[in-house]
Design an enzyme around this catalytic site. Sequence first.
Site, PDB file in Angstrom:
ATOM      1  N   HIS A  43       5.051 -34.216   0.723  1.00 33.28           N
ATOM      2  CA  HIS A  43       4.627 -34.663   2.050  1.00 33.28           C
ATOM      3  C   HIS A  43       3.881 -35.986   1.975  1.00 33.28           C
ATOM      4  O   HIS A  43       2.668 -36.011   1.802  1.00 33.28           O
ATOM      5  CB  HIS A  43       3.725 -33.597   2.674  1.00 33.28           C
ATOM      6  N   HIS A 273       6.724 -36.624   7.559  1.00 34.69           N
ATOM      7  CA  HIS A 273       5.859 -35.462   7.286  1.00 34.69           C
ATOM      8  C   HIS A 273       6.122 -34.823   5.930  1.00 34.69           C
ATOM      9  O   HIS A 273       5.212 -34.699   5.122  1.00 34.69           O
ATOM     10  CB  HIS A 273       6.013 -34.397   8.387  1.00 34.69           C
ATOM     11  N   GLU A 422     -11.825 -11.009  12.987  1.00 30.86           N
ATOM     12  CA  GLU A 422     -11.530 -10.514  11.642  1.00 30.86           C
ATOM     13  C   GLU A 422     -10.920 -11.597  10.749  1.00 30.86           C
ATOM     14  O   GLU A 422     -11.246 -11.705   9.564  1.00 30.86           O
ATOM     15  CB  GLU A 422     -10.570  -9.316  11.714  1.00 30.86           C
ATOM     16  N   HIS A 484      -4.979   2.783  16.491  1.00 31.04           N
ATOM     17  CA  HIS A 484      -6.113   2.622  15.581  1.00 31.04           C
ATOM     18  C   HIS A 484      -5.925   3.362  14.258  1.00 31.04           C
ATOM     19  O   HIS A 484      -6.777   3.278  13.388  1.00 31.04           O
ATOM     20  CB  HIS A 484      -7.399   3.108  16.271  1.00 31.04           C
TER      21      HIS A 484
END
Length: 675
Positions: A43, A273, A422, A484
């Site tokens: 890159h 890129h 999280e 859950h």
Amino acid sequence: MTPPAAALRDPENLPHSRAEHDRMANAIRALAMDAVEQAKSGHPGLPMGAADVATVLFTKFLKFDPSDPKWPDRDRFVLSAGHGSMLVYALLYLLGSESMTIDQLKRFRQLGSLTPGHPENFETPGIETTTGPLGQGLGNAVGMAIAERHLAAEFGDIVDHHTYVLASDGDLMEGISQEAIALAGHLKLNRLIVLFDDNGISIDGPLSLADSVDQVKRFEAAGWNASRIDGHDPQAIERAIDSAHASDKPTMIACRTTIGFGAPTKAGTAGSHGSPLGADEIKGAREKLGWSSAPFEVPADILQGWRAAGQRSKSVRKAWEERLASLPVERRGEFARRHNGDLPLGLGDVVRRFKQDLANAPKEIATRIASQNALEALTAAVPEMIGGSADLTGSNNTRPKGMKAMSAADYSGRFIHYGIREHGMAAAMNGMALHRGVIPYSGTFLVFADYCRPAIRLAALMGERVIHVMTHDSIGLGEDGPTHQPVEHLAALRAIPNLLVFRPCDTVETMECWQLALENKDSPSVLALTRQNLPQLRTTYDEENRCAAGAYEISPADGKADVSLFATGSEVAIVIDAQKLLKGRGIAARVVSVPCFELLESADGATRKAVIGSAKVNVAVEAAVRQGWDAIIGSDGVFVGMHGFGASAPYNDLYRHFGITPEKVAEAALSKLGN
Ligand SMILES: Cc1ncc(C[n+]2csc(CCOP(=O)(O)OP(=O)(O)O)c2C)c(N)n1
Ligand SMILES: [Mg+2]
């Protein structure tokens, strides 16, 4: 005190003229073009676009010592946009890092080189963290900045550095970046400075295809200082970093740059890129930039300028050594111990006492409560442990009594309210561990391991000691239902190399697993813990950490076993009851607790064989999917567990409904025996 930035600028050796700056930046551009061309992949766009920003940062601000990349008080530089790796490799070479030779640049992306496709901190001295998955580096940097402030609160001015991040559009588009910047803004981490490579281009083309966020406003809304500058104007870059140093908030500088700067037709386009520019384009770029040197050649005066920049922090480092030497000897020792990641000597005694107490007074409690009890003892003995939870503190039981919360007003706190973040939490923990000096542990529900997984994977790849407490580890959580209730999570986590997944069966195993998580310095760990109460199965004191083998016979058979019953966590008690039922039917069964697959796997062949045994029938019981168990019970083994998602009901009803009971286990063993 951090020396004013001016002290790190040496007027003798630094580029003051625009022309000198340009030539130094062009050295980065040329090396990036050449290395990508040679590798036939890579890159070039980012290093060419961000070369001006990097040149100002590394020649005027960054505090570091190329001869000692691990100097504890160095500034951290995180290339969050890891695809631009040639930027850091070029910088390491130019600044005089010993290991980063021109030959390494020529071997960009080749097997065994110090210049892998994306930066890998475990391969290359001077690389702070492993990046590539966009957004992670930014998350790591937040953790580094947290660790810096916390250790400064503890050790004073021997910890006094900045964390700089170079982040791309992609880094800021990833959701994790929101969690990271919100946390950093809330904690007012003013030593954190993000240089945003604001080039308006990503792989698919102009950013306008998919994004119209005003990043400056977004960061401001999160409590940051933010500004927009011309990322090719060295004076503007310098002024912006200067004002970041004076801020009481973290700072984001949107540096407007041109991707592939200098490339005649590909600059400013996605074409620069992620692929080699090609011979013609490189020729054109050399002309445009006024760079006449051959590939991989840097003119002596430019190299000399860079090498001088590499020596800038010498006096600052010397002053730091003096400050360190003036500390009382025990403080110095403590600082070194924590920085090296060595545990305090008293840890063994703490574990011993804890286990002896349990042998005297067994406890029927959930393993999450057992973990809380273990943490009360461990965090008192291990001051570098920094706890936290993603807004489930009371459920995860990760906050020992009296552990103070960390806040912008008091960084000495050892408990972090990560908020409902999280992913950001797990990435920040990686950064804390990488910073050194702290051992982060967290809390959330096991089902949300998926929200942490990309960061956990990187912790495993890097070999970083981060410890995730993940409670509510099965249908045993009951009424909250299948959203859950993890079923595939243990298998998914066990699939990550170098991650230790612990599922202790009682309060003794919980402490042993905690001890192993702490002692395994080069591996992250997950502790999967129950919501529901479990009997204490280990009622006699063992000096030895029996979980260290990964699996062990917790309840031997009467005589030669016909059946081996394997289980983890809450299911160990179930198979012990099944063992009794089988005994009533005249069948001898042994019970093996398997708190950690990975440790069992790493045991030597004979140990493994002995613990797996050679009974006629192997049965495994785990309230989760079968995947992974065949390595222990064989493909003809019997599995009692989950075959799909759970359901919402009291947990005893669920265990009955899904057939994870002593009776069903005994039945399964008997039917396999042909009885
Ligand atoms: C999580 C993640 N998704 C996708 C990718 C693949 N990828 C690499 S770079 C990139 C985006 C490039 O845009 P930008 O971040 O602006 O970098 P630039 O092209 O400006 O250097 C993508 C999608 C990745 N590395 N990480
Ligand atoms: Mg971009």
